[in-house]
Scaffold this motif. Structure first.
Motif, PDB file in Angstrom:
ATOM      1  N   GLY B 311       0.734  -1.055  -0.407  1.00 20.67           N
ATOM      2  CA  GLY B 311       0.036  -0.084  -0.216  1.00 20.67           C
ATOM      3  C   GLY B 311       1.079   1.270   0.045  1.00 20.67           C
ATOM      4  N   PRO B 312       0.442   2.684  -0.010  1.00 25.24           N
ATOM      5  CA  PRO B 312      -1.082   2.391   0.072  1.00 25.24           C
ATOM      6  C   PRO B 312      -1.306   2.276  -1.883  1.00 25.24           C
ATOM      7  N   TRP B 313      -3.339   1.367  -1.218  1.00 24.01           N
ATOM      8  CA  TRP B 313      -3.618   0.920  -2.370  1.00 24.01           C
ATOM      9  C   TRP B 313      -5.133   2.097  -2.672  1.00 24.01           C
ATOM     10  N   VAL B 314      -5.268   2.955  -3.329  1.00 21.75           N
ATOM     11  CA  VAL B 314      -6.616   4.086  -3.527  1.00 21.75           C
ATOM     12  C   VAL B 314      -7.183   3.899  -4.223  1.00 21.75           C
ATOM     13  N   SER B 315      -8.024   3.789  -4.255  1.00 22.59           N
ATOM     14  CA  SER B 315     -10.251   3.942  -4.911  1.00 22.59           C
ATOM     15  C   SER B 315      -9.113   5.076  -6.087  1.00 22.59           C
ATOM     16  N   ALA B 316     -10.744   5.086  -6.905  1.00 14.15           N
ATOM     17  CA  ALA B 316     -10.349   5.960  -8.082  1.00 14.15           C
ATOM     18  C   ALA B 316     -10.760   7.276  -7.892  1.00 14.15           C
ATOM     19  N   ASP B 317     -11.454   7.406  -6.403  1.00 12.64           N
ATOM     20  CA  ASP B 317     -12.061   8.935  -6.161  1.00 12.64           C
ATOM     21  C   ASP B 317     -10.626   8.936  -5.291  1.00 12.64           C
ATOM     22  N   GLY B 318      -9.844   8.645  -4.635  1.00 14.50           N
ATOM     23  CA  GLY B 318      -8.900   8.473  -4.255  1.00 14.50           C
ATOM     24  C   GLY B 318      -9.258   8.988  -2.500  1.00 14.50           C
ATOM     25  N   GLY B 319     -10.870   8.325  -2.524  1.00 12.61           N
ATOM     26  CA  GLY B 319     -11.357   8.681  -0.953  1.00 12.61           C
ATOM     27  C   GLY B 319     -10.823   7.271   0.579  1.00 12.61           C
ATOM     28  N   THR B 320     -11.088   6.426  -0.868  1.00 15.52           N
ATOM     29  CA  THR B 320     -10.709   4.747   0.302  1.00 15.52           C
ATOM     30  C   THR B 320      -9.545   4.577  -0.123  1.00 15.52           C
ATOM     31  N   VAL B 321      -8.520   4.593   0.826  1.00 16.67           N
ATOM     32  CA  VAL B 321      -7.054   3.480   1.295  1.00 16.67           C
ATOM     33  C   VAL B 321      -6.760   2.043   2.007  1.00 16.67           C
ATOM     34  N   VAL B 322      -5.879   1.649   1.377  1.00 17.96           N
ATOM     35  CA  VAL B 322      -6.027   0.903   1.854  1.00 17.96           C
ATOM     36  C   VAL B 322      -4.302  -0.246   1.913  1.00 17.96           C
ATOM     37  N   TRP B 323      -3.663   0.392   3.433  1.00 16.00           N
ATOM     38  CA  TRP B 323      -3.180  -0.595   3.513  1.00 16.00           C
ATOM     39  C   TRP B 323      -2.505  -1.563   4.337  1.00 16.00           C
ATOM     40  N   SER B 324      -1.218  -2.064   4.228  1.00 15.99           N
ATOM     41  CA  SER B 324      -0.780  -2.601   6.007  1.00 15.99           C
ATOM     42  C   SER B 324      -0.073  -2.617   7.188  1.00 15.99           C
ATOM     43  N   GLU B 325      -0.686  -2.271   7.752  1.00 17.59           N
ATOM     44  CA  GLU B 325      -0.159  -1.587   8.965  1.00 17.59           C
ATOM     45  C   GLU B 325       0.802  -2.497   9.609  1.00 17.59           C
ATOM     46  N   ALA B 326       1.891  -1.615   9.466  1.00 14.11           N
ATOM     47  CA  ALA B 326       3.605  -1.938  10.473  1.00 14.11           C
ATOM     48  C   ALA B 326       3.675  -2.279  11.866  1.00 14.11           C
ATOM     49  N   THR B 327       3.214  -3.171  11.818  1.00 19.10           N
ATOM     50  CA  THR B 327       3.191  -4.335  13.032  1.00 19.10           C
ATOM     51  C   THR B 327       4.709  -4.603  13.285  1.00 19.10           C
ATOM     52  N   PRO B 328       4.921  -5.301  14.112  1.00 16.06           N
ATOM     53  CA  PRO B 328       5.922  -6.095  14.006  1.00 16.06           C
ATOM     54  C   PRO B 328       5.841  -7.081  13.193  1.00 16.06           C
ATOM     55  N   PHE B 329       6.695  -7.704  12.175  1.00 14.10           N
ATOM     56  CA  PHE B 329       7.240  -8.752  11.505  1.00 14.10           C
ATOM     57  C   PHE B 329       6.687 -10.266  12.927  1.00 14.10           C
ATOM     58  N   PHE B 330       7.424 -10.119  13.853  1.00 15.79           N
ATOM     59  CA  PHE B 330       8.012 -11.369  14.162  1.00 15.79           C
ATOM     60  C   PHE B 330       6.871 -11.638  14.916  1.00 15.79           C
ATOM     61  N   PHE B 331       6.188 -11.229  15.768  1.00 17.05           N
ATOM     62  CA  PHE B 331       5.254 -10.945  15.685  1.00 17.05           C
ATOM     63  C   PHE B 331       3.218 -12.025  15.461  1.00 17.05           C
ATOM     64  N   ARG B 332       4.014 -11.514  14.735  1.00 19.94           N
ATOM     65  CA  ARG B 332       2.512 -11.734  13.792  1.00 19.94           C
ATOM     66  C   ARG B 332       1.767 -12.866  13.581  1.00 19.94           C
ATOM     67  N   PRO B 333       2.114 -14.467  13.386  1.00 21.91           N
ATOM     68  CA  PRO B 333       1.832 -15.449  13.707  1.00 21.91           C
ATOM     69  C   PRO B 333       0.930 -15.507  14.429  1.00 21.91           C
ATOM     70  N   LEU B 334       1.800 -15.054  16.410  1.00 22.60           N
ATOM     71  CA  LEU B 334       1.308 -14.868  17.144  1.00 22.60           C
ATOM     72  C   LEU B 334       0.047 -14.312  17.452  1.00 22.60           C
ATOM     73  N   TRP B 335      -0.109 -13.345  16.921  1.00 22.46           N
ATOM     74  CA  TRP B 335      -0.934 -12.794  16.669  1.00 22.46           C
ATOM     75  C   TRP B 335      -2.146 -12.613  16.465  1.00 22.46           C
ATOM     76  N   ARG B 336      -1.453 -13.197  16.118  1.00 24.01           N
ATOM     77  CA  ARG B 336      -3.181 -14.171  14.440  1.00 24.01           C
ATOM     78  C   ARG B 336      -3.652 -15.451  15.736  1.00 24.01           C
ATOM     79  N   PHE B 479      -6.725   2.064 -18.535  1.00 22.21           N
ATOM     80  CA  PHE B 479      -7.885   2.443 -18.675  1.00 22.21           C
ATOM     81  C   PHE B 479      -7.811   3.783 -18.434  1.00 22.21           C
ATOM     82  N   ASP B 480      -9.074   4.517 -19.148  1.00 21.22           N
ATOM     83  CA  ASP B 480      -9.748   5.765 -18.697  1.00 21.22           C
ATOM     84  C   ASP B 480     -10.152   5.582 -17.466  1.00 21.22           C
ATOM     85  N   LEU B 481     -10.452   6.761 -16.923  1.00 19.55           N
ATOM     86  CA  LEU B 481     -11.095   7.715 -15.518  1.00 19.55           C
ATOM     87  C   LEU B 481     -11.941   6.129 -15.653  1.00 19.55           C
ATOM     88  N   LYS B 482     -12.970   5.662 -16.384  1.00 16.43           N
ATOM     89  CA  LYS B 482     -14.454   5.316 -16.676  1.00 16.43           C
ATOM     90  C   LYS B 482     -14.068   3.986 -16.821  1.00 16.43           C
TER      91      LYS B 482
END
Lengths: 243, 655
Positions: B311-336, B479-482
């Protein structure tokens, strides 16, 4: 501290974790005297000996050797002292001559000829591996090393352990006596009460981690009308050691 | 010095025979390997030899403290420093003996003596020798100090505390290690210095601990153990503080830390925001280039705490943004495993931030063993209303919805040869109807390929092919805008000419025919302008020499203007910064931004050393908005050009 005291132990306690092994022990050893420290197994004799040489730091109290704190000035003070541990501490992978050479480098007063002569007398080959020596040979080898530096203070931790009866008698009658005659101060621990009775000037008995008795041997025998063995037995009966 | 040598000699006498013998045998290894058809470098053999020497010498030193045997040294007039110095001198002597034995053996046994020289030794060998010695000494000393078992005072309670203390220690260690691993993976993946410092600090600490334990513990095992424990605990505490501080400081830079803005910088389709990737005054710039969100007009900047390239991945109108929050890698499996949410986040137009609805099959982390900075997702495309997300991951395409959860998934489709293919879309855009329009390359049975334009229903994952055109070579689709028209750039032989075609997808009933705009042009780039016109830059035609040119076409594909803008290599398209005014970088080797009026064909202004980033964006910032007016210099400075004739305004870096 009296001027003549080579060793002065001041309120020394030794504790291992919560186990009190030596409790508030104070004693003095006069120059040229032989002091025998007695006690049952685990009474704290070896711990006190190690404190006396600066090998171990007392939990409290201090030990003065030649008037200085031995823990702080160990390396300098031990140039004038020698130690014979309960079991030989020389590395077994070395040859006898290598260990002798090492000691020669340590002591400016080293008497190489005397050491060689003593080793020859007790039948220890200089080319032998230390690990190949018998228990008795190792004890005698260690003694020879201790004496090679012509120490002013000799500390022996149960030196007759492993010696046969004849060697043990010789050791006490001749060896220690000769040292004392030369003015060497000797402190030893032993279980050989009969052997030590004839040579010790003063005796201390550790009982239950405390110094229960610290007297001139002759005066003690006169005052109590008993042999050293009887006094020791009476004092330490029922006092279980650690081991 | 005499005493140092005496101690050293003692150790050398004890160990030299075994070590020299071993080294002589090891020296035969390169010759033996050569005889068997393999190759073993003498340097590698020397490293192993040094490792063994270090372990043996350190181990022998520590073992001398077992069962009170250290009185052999401490009951002599031998200062602890001399003892340690002597043993270290012995280590060096033994290492030298091993090395020369090894080299002599290698010299005699091998005809290939190309590696036979003292320079085979590097700093690594020295570090290895010292590390092995220090660690071996530490361990053997610890074993000697605890040789008769751990005495537990305090009875049952103390016994019960042992596992608790052990668990706490391990937890603390894992926490520190995890943070350090996260720091390295994010900020120093290509820089070995932090890892070396980290490892060497433990070696140094263990050496200090051993030396203090020897000097302060002498023959008393309990004191030796305590000294070692205290030093290592203190070091651990220091490491924990340093690692936590470094993790916080390095991975969370503020805007003041920006030193250079990276070319991966673009103005968002909301017209207001720029996403700025920047090198900062910390971390390894090859690995660590955090993303900042810049409000161009106000200059307000904040760091997007995102995983690299997630990310960031943004929608066509720029209103919605997606990203992956940078939590510590090492603890992600345990966290999930503990039930924690995904690291992927969605910020909607209202400013709310919520977890991205994830495909059920997709773990949002990779194994820590991957040691990778990259996440599991290739890209996310949010729908304009911010409710539906197309997620391409590991050759899958999934649709999820914030309101309806997981919608559908495509995990394979067949090509014309009947072979199963994973999903790898070339281009995708949401239509007003809610369908996803996309392109995919289809391999033909005869070995050729074609480009298929498809519409996918997110609810059912049903796929409708609009048109499929033969298209060789490397393809780029815009693609064009539409998403009703598409520009296809096809390069069959790089540097030898390309074709640019326009495809009108608005008439769904008829199979659309591509209109070729240009062919056999060099280094072309194409983009839709906001009013529907098309701009194409190229470096001239094959065989006609290199002339920088910019051509415009009507929305239907008729040629309008041919604008010569200079000599040399092809211009690189920039953004349409103002309505009808395009930025194009020209020049041979140095950037020069030309502001080209696509209505008159005039070059309005030339700005040396600048370019207008993000020509490749599907949804550019609308011309005339602040986000469309950003310029990036060669030196990594980000500017705003408020109007074609205005002065440049420096946005970043601030200092």
């Amino acid at each position: 501290m009296s001027d003549e005291a080579v060793v002065r132990v001041e309120n020394v306690s030794v504790r291992y974790n919560k186990q009190l092994v030596v409790d508030q022990v104070s004693l003095e050893v006069a120059r040229g005297s032989v002091y025998a420290l007695l006690g049952r197994n685990g009474a704290g004799k070896s711990s006190l000996m190690r404190c006396l040489l600066g090998l171990q730091k007392p939990t409290s109290g201090r030990v003065l050797v030649f008037g200085e704190d031995v823990w702080r000035h160990r390396a300098r003070l031990l140039a004038r002292a020698a130690y014979v541990p309960e079991t030989s501490d020389a590395p077994g992978q070395l040859r006898v001559r290598d260990v002798v050479a090492f000691h020669q480098s340590m002591y400016p007063t080293w008497d190489q000829a005397a050491v060689k002569a003593r080793l020859a007398r007790v039948g220890v080959s200089e080319t032998a591996m230390v690990s190949a020596l018998s228990k008795g040979q190792r004890a005698l080898f260690t003694l020879a090393l201790a004496l090679g530096s012509k120490p002013e203070l000799l500390v022996l931790d149960d030196p007759t352990l492993g010696l046969d009866v004849v060697a043990r008698n010789d050791f006490f009658s001749d060896f220690i006596g000769e040292l004392a005659d030369r003015g060497t101060t000797v402190i030893l621990t032993t279980h050989d009460l009969a052997g030590v009775e004839g040579i010790a000037d003063r005796v201390g008995i550790l009982q239950g981690s405390r110094l229960a008795l610290d007297e001139e041997v002759e005066q003690m025998k006169i005052d109590r009308g008993q042999s050293l063995e009887q006094i020791f037995t009476e004092l330490t009966r029922g006092a279980g050691g650690l081991s | 010095m005499t005493k140092v040598l005496a101690v050293a000699l003692l150790d050398v006498r004890r160990l030299s025979f075994g070590i020299a013998s071993g080294a002589l045998v090891a020296g035969l290894v390169p010759a033996l390997a050569s005889g068997l058809g393999g190759k073993v470098e003498i340097g590698a053999v020397a490293a192993v030899a040094f490792l063994v020497v270090g372990l043996a010498a350190g181990g022998a030193f520590g073992a001398d403290f077992a069962d009170g045997k250290s009185s052999f040294f401490f009951a002599r007039p031998l200062p602890a420093g001399v003892l340690i110095g002597g043993r270290f001198a012995a280590l060096l002597a033994l290492a030298a003996a091993a090395f020369f034995s090894l080299m002599a053996s290698s010299w005699i046994s091998s005809s290939d003596r190309s590696g036979w020289n003292p320079s085979v030794l590097t700093r690594f060998h020295a570090e290895l020798l010292l590390s092995a010695w220090a660690l071996s000494l530490f361990v053997s000393l610890a074993v000697a100090a605890r040789g008769r078992g751990v005495r537990v005072d305090g009875g049952t309670r103390a016994m019960l505390m042992i596992p608790v203390r052990l668990a706490l220690s391990m937890g603390a260690f894992l926490l520190v290690f995890g943070l350090f691993a996260d720091l390295v993976l994010r900020a120093y993946f290509q820089d070995s210095v932090p890892v070396r410092i980290f490892l060497l600090s433990w070696v140094a600490a263990s050496l200090v601990a051993s030396c203090l334990a020897i000097a302060g513990g002498r023959t008393e095992r309990g004191r030796i153990s305590r000294y070692q424990g205290r030093v290592m605990t203190a070091h651990f505490a220091l490491v924990a503080v340093v690692v936590a501080a470094a993790w916080t400081w390095v991975l969370h830079p503020g805007v003041q830390a920006i030193q250079r803005v990276n070319t991966w910088t673009w103005g968002s389709s909301d017209g207001r925001t720029a996403y700025v990737r920047a090198e900062v005054d910390r971390g390894d710039s090859r690995t660590f280039t955090p993303v900042f969100v810049l409000d161009v007009a106000s200059g307000q900047t904040r760091r997007l705490d995102a995983d690299a390239y997630q990310g960031p991945w943004v929608s066509a109108d720029g209103g919605t943004v997606v990203w992956s929050e940078a939590t510590p890698f090492f603890f992600r499996p345990l966290w999930r495993r503990l039930g924690g949410t995904t690291t992927y986040r969605v910020r909607t137009a209202s400013g709310d931030i919520a977890p991205l609805p994830m495909p059920g099959k997709l773990p949002d982390y990779r194994s820590v063993r991957d040691l990778s900075n990259f996440g599991a997702i290739d890209w996310v495309l949010p729908s304009p209303d911010g409710d539906v997300f197309a997620i391409q991951w590991n050759r899958h395409l999934s649709f999820t919805s914030r309101s309806r959860g997981e919608l559908s998934e495509i995990d394979e489709w067949k090509d014309r040869a009947g072979l199963s293919r994973g999903i790898n879309l070339q281009e995708a855009a949401f239509l007003p109807s809610g369908e996803l329009r996309a392109t995919r390359v289809v391999r033909d049975a005869g070995g050729g390929q074609s480009l298929a334009f498809i519409d996918i229903d997110p609810k059912t994952a049903s796929v409708k092919t609009l048109v499929s055109i033969p298209a060789d070579g490397s393809l780029r689709v815009q693609f064009d805008l539409k998403a009703t028209r598409a520009l296809v750039t096809s390069v069959t032989r790089p540097g030898r000419g390309a074709l640019i075609a326009l495809i009108d997808l608005s008439t769904a009933t008829d199979a659309p025919k591509p209109t070729v705009l240009l062919k056999d042009v060099l280094f072309p780039q194409a983009a839709f302008l906001a009013d529907g016109r098309i701009a194409v830059s190229n470096g001239g035609s094959v065989g006609a020499g290199q002339k920088q040119a910019l051509k415009t076409f009507s929305p239907a594909g008729q040629a309008l203007l041919d604008i010569p803008i200079g000599e040399g290599m092809a211009p690189r398209l920039g953004r349409e910064m103002f309505p009808g005014i395009l930025g194009a970088s020209t020049g041979t080797f140095t950037d020069e931004l030309s502001l080209v009026d696509c209505n008159s064909g005039a070059v309005l202004r030339r700005l040396p050393g600048l370019n207008s980033p993000g020509w490749f964006l599907r949804n550019p910032a609308p011309p005339g908005t602040p986000a469309a007016q950003i310029l990036l210099s060669r030196e990594g400075k980000l500017y705003e050009l408020p109007s074609p004739s205005a002065e440049l305004r420096l946005l970043l870096p601030r200092s």
